[in-house]
Design a protein around this motif. Sequence first.
Motif, short mmCIF file in Angstrom:
data_model
loop_
_atom_site.label_atom_id
_atom_site.label_comp_id
_atom_site.label_asym_id
_atom_site.label_seq_id
_atom_site.Cartn_x
_atom_site.Cartn_y
_atom_site.Cartn_z
N CYS A 175 10.12 -5.68 -7.98
CA CYS A 175 9.71 -4.71 -6.98
C CYS A 175 8.35 -4.16 -7.04
CB CYS A 175 10.63 -3.81 -6.80
SG CYS A 175 10.61 -2.44 -7.93
N ALA A 176 7.83 -4.32 -8.38
CA ALA A 176 6.53 -3.57 -8.66
C ALA A 176 6.74 -2.13 -8.05
CB ALA A 176 5.45 -4.29 -7.92
N CYS A 177 8.07 -1.54 -8.36
CA CYS A 177 8.24 0.01 -8.11
C CYS A 177 8.88 0.61 -9.33
CB CYS A 177 9.09 -0.25 -7.08
SG CYS A 177 10.92 -0.71 -7.05
N ASP A 178 8.95 2.01 -9.08
CA ASP A 178 9.93 2.57 -9.98
C ASP A 178 11.31 2.98 -9.43
OD1 ASP A 178 10.70 4.31 -12.07
OD2 ASP A 178 9.35 5.88 -11.63
N LEU A 179 12.41 2.52 -9.83
CA LEU A 179 13.60 2.67 -9.07
C LEU A 179 14.23 3.89 -10.07
CD1 LEU A 179 16.17 1.92 -7.54
CD2 LEU A 179 16.65 0.40 -9.14
N VAL A 180 14.43 4.91 -9.25
CA VAL A 180 14.90 6.02 -10.02
C VAL A 180 16.22 6.37 -9.39
CG1 VAL A 180 14.64 8.69 -10.20
CG2 VAL A 180 12.47 7.13 -10.07
#
Length: 329
Positions: free
Chosen positions: A55-60
């Motif tokens: 996802c090229a993201c930060d999953l929090v």
Amino acid sequence: MKTQTLSLGLASVGAILCASTALAQTPVLNVLTYDSFTSEWGPGPAIEKAFEAECACDLVFTSAGDGAALLARLQLEGPRTDADVVLGLDTNLTAAARDTGLFAPHGVTADLTMPVTWDDDTFLPFDWGYLAFVANKDTAPVTSFRALADSDLKIVIEDPRSSTPGLGLLMWVHAVYGDEAPQIWADLADNIVTVTPGWTEAYNLFLAGEADAVLSYTTSPAYHLIAEDDDTKTSWAFDEGNYLQVEVAAKVANTDQPALADQFMAFIAQPGFQDVIPETNWMYPATKVSLPTGFDTLTVPSKGLLLSSQDAANVRDALVETWRTALSQ
């Protein structure tokens, strides 16, 4: 020398600024869920790693107690919630959750393999299981709530106001006994050692020897068998049937990361998510996944019970009051 030092200093400042800029550009997806999902032994860490890889993201993940506590938090926060996705409600809560107006259709088409037909376009199932009392194999089993109430067995259960299995237990007793449920609860009262806010506390008390059995799932013994090489735990199938729990996720309508939330909702039905469910959440996955060795030894109830989401919503408050009154005597 001073010039070289100044150049190095400027270079360092530039590197820090670049790193800060890159960090600031990484989108963040906030998923609100329950405590055990985010624990180090739960599915959260593996799912975070798998989703972030694509996802090229930060999953929090943010936890908010047990499953039923999620709904209370959402009702309190309303549109101010920071959550982009909510994961961990069940069908006993989805009608009330829908009434908040916070959720959008999930838009996911999944090949579900659950024992119930699913046609909800807002709440997407991610796993399911049968509620059951888990005990040591050397404990004489019972096969009904009446037999349990007539026994000297001590049990630990979860609070239905904060816990989805606790609420499911109320639905289970109601589904079997209807108008006789208040008497069943009155008869069960002296079997109940304590009521905990959530599943984790209840299960730990059972493991500590504080009770003969704990309200959990037919799949719970798989943890002991597979992770601990311990085959001493079992679960009880009741002749009258065991209640089903279907856990769901939903996208928050006013999320500021709509595309990322959609991507995560689709990911829920994919192998990267579903594959880790059996050996981390110790539940059945919602889609076809090869189950690990050991699941074939689990108790399978002959009958599954499940109220519709609206029927559950209609009786929820009355059942909680009946339960609270019986246990306060």
